[in-house]
Design an enzyme around this catalytic site. Structure first.
Site, PDB file in Angstrom:
ATOM      1  N   ASP A   1       0.846  -1.185   0.000  1.00 13.94           N
ATOM      2  CA  ASP A   1       0.000   0.000   0.000  1.00 13.94           C
ATOM      3  C   ASP A   1       0.885   1.241   0.000  1.00 13.94           C
ATOM      4  OD1 ASP A   1      -1.948   1.910   0.421  1.00 13.94           O
ATOM      5  OD2 ASP A   1      -2.049   1.549   2.584  1.00 13.94           O
TER       6      ASP A   1
ATOM      7  N   ASP B   1      -3.969   3.847   2.999  1.00 14.36           N
ATOM      8  CA  ASP B   1      -5.361   3.536   3.359  1.00 14.36           C
ATOM      9  C   ASP B   1      -5.551   2.080   3.796  1.00 14.36           C
ATOM     10  OD1 ASP B   1      -5.116   2.228   0.976  1.00 14.36           O
ATOM     11  OD2 ASP B   1      -6.762   3.245  -0.057  1.00 14.36           O
TER      12      ASP B   1
ATOM     13  N   ASP C   1      -2.093  -1.099  -3.594  1.00 14.14           N
ATOM     14  CA  ASP C   1      -2.422  -0.335  -4.795  1.00 14.14           C
ATOM     15  C   ASP C   1      -1.326  -0.442  -5.860  1.00 14.14           C
ATOM     16  OD1 ASP C   1      -0.447   1.376  -3.695  1.00 14.14           O
ATOM     17  OD2 ASP C   1      -1.996   2.412  -2.524  1.00 14.14           O
TER      18      ASP C   1
ATOM     19  N   ASP D   1      -5.846  -9.861 -15.282  1.00 14.25           N
ATOM     20  CA  ASP D   1      -6.885 -10.861 -15.066  1.00 14.25           C
ATOM     21  C   ASP D   1      -8.119 -10.452 -15.867  1.00 14.25           C
ATOM     22  OD1 ASP D   1      -8.298 -12.986 -13.678  1.00 14.25           O
ATOM     23  OD2 ASP D   1      -6.875 -12.678 -12.048  1.00 14.25           O
TER      24      ASP D   1
ATOM     25  N   ASP E   1     -10.224 -15.747 -16.077  1.00 17.30           N
ATOM     26  CA  ASP E   1     -10.924 -16.295 -14.918  1.00 17.30           C
ATOM     27  C   ASP E   1     -12.013 -17.296 -15.337  1.00 17.30           C
ATOM     28  OD1 ASP E   1     -11.305 -15.961 -11.967  1.00 17.30           O
ATOM     29  OD2 ASP E   1     -13.320 -15.343 -12.567  1.00 17.30           O
TER      30      ASP E   1
ATOM     31  N   GLU F   1      -7.969 -20.088 -16.496  1.00 20.79           N
ATOM     32  CA  GLU F   1      -8.243 -20.804 -15.244  1.00 20.79           C
ATOM     33  C   GLU F   1      -9.388 -21.763 -15.570  1.00 20.79           C
ATOM     34  OE1 GLU F   1      -9.694 -20.178 -10.662  1.00 20.79           O
ATOM     35  OE2 GLU F   1     -10.737 -19.284 -12.338  1.00 20.79           O
TER      36      GLU F   1
ATOM     37  N   HIS G   1      -4.247 -17.065  -5.065  1.00 22.67           N
ATOM     38  CA  HIS G   1      -5.046 -16.305  -4.098  1.00 22.67           C
ATOM     39  C   HIS G   1      -6.274 -17.077  -3.621  1.00 22.67           C
ATOM     40  CE1 HIS G   1      -6.832 -15.930  -7.975  1.00 22.67           C
ATOM     41  NE2 HIS G   1      -7.945 -15.455  -7.442  1.00 22.67           N
ATOM     42  N   ASP G   2      -6.492 -18.281  -4.130  1.00 21.29           N
ATOM     43  CA  ASP G   2      -7.680 -19.065  -3.761  1.00 21.29           C
ATOM     44  C   ASP G   2      -7.348 -20.267  -2.879  1.00 21.29           C
ATOM     45  OD1 ASP G   2      -9.424 -17.500  -5.274  1.00 21.29           O
ATOM     46  OD2 ASP G   2      -9.166 -18.720  -7.068  1.00 21.29           O
TER      47      ASP G   2
HETATM   48  O1  ISL Z   1     -10.858 -21.721  -5.169  1.00 25.13           O
HETATM   49  C1  ISL Z   1     -11.259 -22.537  -5.938  1.00 25.13           C
HETATM   50  C2  ISL Z   1     -10.489 -23.755  -6.286  1.00 25.13           C
HETATM   51  O2  ISL Z   1      -9.305 -23.827  -5.613  1.00 25.13           O
HETATM   52  C3  ISL Z   1     -12.531 -22.365  -6.626  1.00 25.13           C
HETATM   53  O3  ISL Z   1     -13.608 -22.603  -5.853  1.00 25.13           O
HETATM   54  C4  ISL Z   1     -12.532 -20.984  -7.222  1.00 25.13           C
HETATM   55  O4  ISL Z   1     -13.574 -20.226  -6.779  1.00 25.13           O
HETATM   56  C5  ISL Z   1     -12.590 -21.155  -8.683  1.00 25.13           C
HETATM   57  O5  ISL Z   1     -11.377 -21.729  -9.033  1.00 25.13           O
HETATM   58  C6  ISL Z   1     -12.786 -19.850  -9.420  1.00 25.13           C
HETATM   59  O6  ISL Z   1     -11.873 -18.890  -9.053  1.00 25.13           O
HETATM   60  C7  ISL Z   1     -11.861 -17.670  -9.718  1.00 25.13           C
HETATM   61  O7  ISL Z   1     -13.133 -17.115  -9.899  1.00 25.13           O
HETATM   62  C8  ISL Z   1     -13.831 -16.682  -8.737  1.00 25.13           C
HETATM   63  C9  ISL Z   1     -12.972 -15.848  -7.795  1.00 25.13           C
HETATM   64  O8  ISL Z   1     -13.602 -15.713  -6.567  1.00 25.13           O
HETATM   65  C10 ISL Z   1     -11.613 -16.472  -7.588  1.00 25.13           C
HETATM   66  O9  ISL Z   1     -10.815 -15.654  -6.770  1.00 25.13           O
HETATM   67  C11 ISL Z   1     -11.021 -16.682  -8.952  1.00 25.13           C
HETATM   68  O10 ISL Z   1      -9.693 -17.135  -8.905  1.00 25.13           O
HETATM   69  C12 ISL Z   1     -14.978 -15.862  -9.234  1.00 25.13           C
HETATM   70  O11 ISL Z   1     -14.516 -14.864 -10.090  1.00 25.13           O
END
Ligand code: ISL
Length: 619
Positions: A105, A109, A113, A182, A280, A338, A409-410
């Site tokens: 950041d 805030d 960013d 993305d 995505d 993805e 990030h998931d």
């Molecule tokens: O996290 C997952 C598998 O490890 C899935 O449930 C995930 O939500 C899926 O892969 C889709 O992810 C993408 O689209 C989502 C978003 O929340 C995620 O951050 C993104 O990577 C919806 O846009």
């Protein structure tokens, strides 16, 4: 180049079905989910059974037809062997994924960013990364942290301005870094003007941008965030489809106007100079016409009802080819899709170079071991990753290429998934680096992974992710913590004081016991410097990147050995001592997570230490 094959029916033999691309991937997936070995199929008794005989076990009357329809919809078979390998910049570099909100950041805030990222470009370049992938930075109400976009042509004010993005792009290019964004176009935010207009004006042309139904005419699909997939708007007496959060509505790609909008977005940022996109959930864009109910048996098995109606839809290839021709190809943009749920054969059909659809995919089959899902609390067995890698490498031709990753990030942090015992933190963090940077494919390293970041503990109040919060409504905190996406979203610990922001960070930071990036930069033995050395090794050996991979003692449990050109990699996949297999070839140790590189030779009689990973030069 493609072959076609016979239509399958309930009278087809299981082994025939297994020889179709979709049949193979679905059977593999189902067996994996049920934790049954694929070897089961090589038993002639089973292979010669007809599909209809499965009715004895799968008591769902509709399943067979659903399965046959899905298989028959794919007319092509991917090239299995041979071909010419083409060199591409995106095969040669190591990508670094940035989740902007949690990275750095610059304006105090508490929210990361673009200026924050710009300030860290030197760090990224010095680490040896060749490109960055930015999670979404566009205008968004942030219900799903930017994966819910309300304006594709504006930067989210909390992230900065369009000028900041221009500066970031030129800052990357000045350092020889590629930059990919993305592209989130399976859905938009409910606050996107298209959706607002569509919802409120039934006569608007935007109505057909989404999927609307009368509230009494909706199907039984569920969303990935543990809710019903339909949001009912009482005032307008209408329901809209959302596969993700309640305010993320699916776009109707069957409408050519939607596809034209997507092409426009891709071109807009291409003109700004970006090098590509990560797309995505791109395999969800083609929904089965009429949106039929999801099969119950499939829904129970896969946890998400409805999925067979959109995860590999009949127009998927057509739509991908269209955006490839109209936007990716003319701008020479790289694309990585993805693709949750997609297996090897379908993956090849989506990304082989002669197909002109995507360049690469993210496949997720390796992230959980058989029979487990992300919210299960268990220890990940690295032997499974070895099996996965061998299987993929056997199936790929020179037309295919794979992505390599453990984190994004998931998903929770990989060190914590494999073995959270702090004793192994250093060696395990380095072992993970060794795998990703020496296997064949393009590595994607997620921010913080290069410093060995691990899972955090969160109270219910400290959780931020919409998925975790929804999950918490139906299960306990321990379950949520096993799989929460927030583990990956903790803010980066730049110095021992944190130094992510001068304000209050929007989410917790990394645990105290893992040292900061600054600290690790000064420690020659840190996980971070291990990544740096290996990335440098990879960057300086482009022929290593393209070299074939030969597996050594592939059947030996807890051991992963492979040769690439004149390099040998040996890894102990477990926390037990392991009797070192003797390669009987002269070798020189180059990089190791136990031994200093000055120890040029390792006694072959010496046992391998827990999670030991070595890279040798063979002479
Ligand atoms: O996290 C997952 C598998 O490890 C899935 O449930 C995930 O939500 C899926 O892969 C889709 O992810 C993408 O689209 C989502 C978003 O929340 C995620 O951050 C993104 O990577 C919806 O846009």
């Amino acid at each position: 180049m493609n072959l076609t094959y016979e239509k399958v029916t309930p009278n087809s033999k299981i082994k025939t079905v297994y020889n179709t691309p979709v049949g193979r991937d679905v059977i593999d997936k189902v067996l994996m989910q049920m934790n049954v070995s694929v070897k089961w199929l090589t038993n002639p008794l089973i292979g010669n059974l007809k599909l209809k005989h499965l009715k004895k076990w799968i008591k769902d009357p509709d399943f067979l037809q659903v399965f046959c329809d899905l298989i028959n919809q794919e007319k092509d078979v991917a090239v299995q062997k041979g071909g010419t390998l083409t060199k591409q910049w995106w095969k040669e570099i190591v990508f670094y994924q940035i989740y902007p909100r949690s990275f750095k950041d610059a304006d105090g805030d508490g929210l990361g960013d673009l200026k924050g990222i710009i300030g860290k470009l030197d760090y990224i370049a010095e680490m040896g990364f060749g490109g960055i992938w930015l999670s979404p930075i566009f205008k968004s109400p942030m219900q799903d942290n930017g994966y819910d976009i309300s304006d594709y042509y504006q930067i989210n004010p909390e992230m900065g301005t369009m000028q900041d993005l221009r500066d970031l792009i030129s800052g990357c290019h000045a350092r020889g870094l590629k930059i990919i964004l993305d592209l989130v176009v399976n859905h938009t935010s409910a606050q996107h003007p298209w959706f607002i207009e569509a919802l409120n004006n039934p006569n608007s042309d935007k109505r057909d941008y989404y999927f609307f139904r009368k509230p009494d005419d909706i199907n039984n699909w569920v969303s990935f965030f543990f809710e019903d997939a339909w949001q009912i708007f009482e005032e307008q007496d209408i329901a809209a489809l959302h596969l993700f959060a309640s305010e993320q509505f699916d776009l109707n790609w069957d409408n050519p106007a939607v596809r034209a909008e997507v092409v426009k977005i891709i071109n807009f940022y291409a003109e700004l100079g970006i090098d590509g996109y990560r797309l995505d959930v791109i395999n969800y864009i083609s929904k089965k016409p009429g949106l039929p109910d999801g099969n119950k048996w499939v829904g129970d098995l896969m946890e998400f009802r409805g999925i067979e109606n959109y995860y590999y839809g009949e127009n998927l290839h057509k739509y991908l080819k269209e955006i490839h021709q109209k936007a990716f190809k003319p701008n020479q943009l790289f694309s990585i899709g993805e693709t949750p749920g997609i297996g090897i054969q379908m993956g090849k059909l989506l990304s082989a170079d002669y197909r002109q659809e995507l360049d690469l995919i993210f496949n997720f089959d390796h992230l959980e071991i058989p029979g487990k899902v992300r919210y299960d609390d268990y220890l990940y067995d690295l032997n499974f990753y070895k099996e996965y890698i061998m299987k993929w490498n056997n199936a790929l031709s020179n037309h295919d290429w794979m992505s390599l990753f453990f984190e994004n990030h998931d998903n929770p942090r990989m060190i914590s998934k494999v073995n959270p015992n702090p004793r192994y933190h250093q060696v395990l963090g380095k072992l993970i680096a060794m795998l990703l940077l020496t296997l064949k494919g393009t590595p994607f390293i997620y921010q913080g992974q290069e410093a060995g970041f691990i899972n955090q503990t969160f109270s219910a109040e400290e959780l931020r992710d919409v998925e975790s919060l929804n999950k918490l409504k139906q299960s306990n905190l321990a379950t949520v913590l096993a799989g929460s996406r927030d583990h990956a979203r903790t803010v980066i610990k730049w110095t021992e004081q944190g130094d992510f922001s001068e304000g209050e960070p929007w989410i917790k930071g990394q645990v105290d016991k893992v040292s900061s990036i600054e600290q690790q930069l000064t420690d020659a033995d840190s996980i971070l410097n291990f990544y740096k050395n290996l990335i440098e090794f990879r960057n300086q050996n482009v022929d290593f990147v393209y070299a074939p991979i030969e597996f050594i003692y592939p059947k030996r449990k807890n051991f992963f050995g492979y040769i690439r050109n004149n390099y040998y990699i040996e890894i102990n996949l477990s926390s037990d001592l392991f009797k070192r297999p003797n390669l009987k070839r002269k070798s020189k140790l180059l990089i190791s997570n136990y031994h200093a590189a000055t120890v040029l030779k390792i006694d072959p009689k010496q046992k391998m230490q827990p999670y030991e990973a070595n890279l040798y030069l063979l002479n």
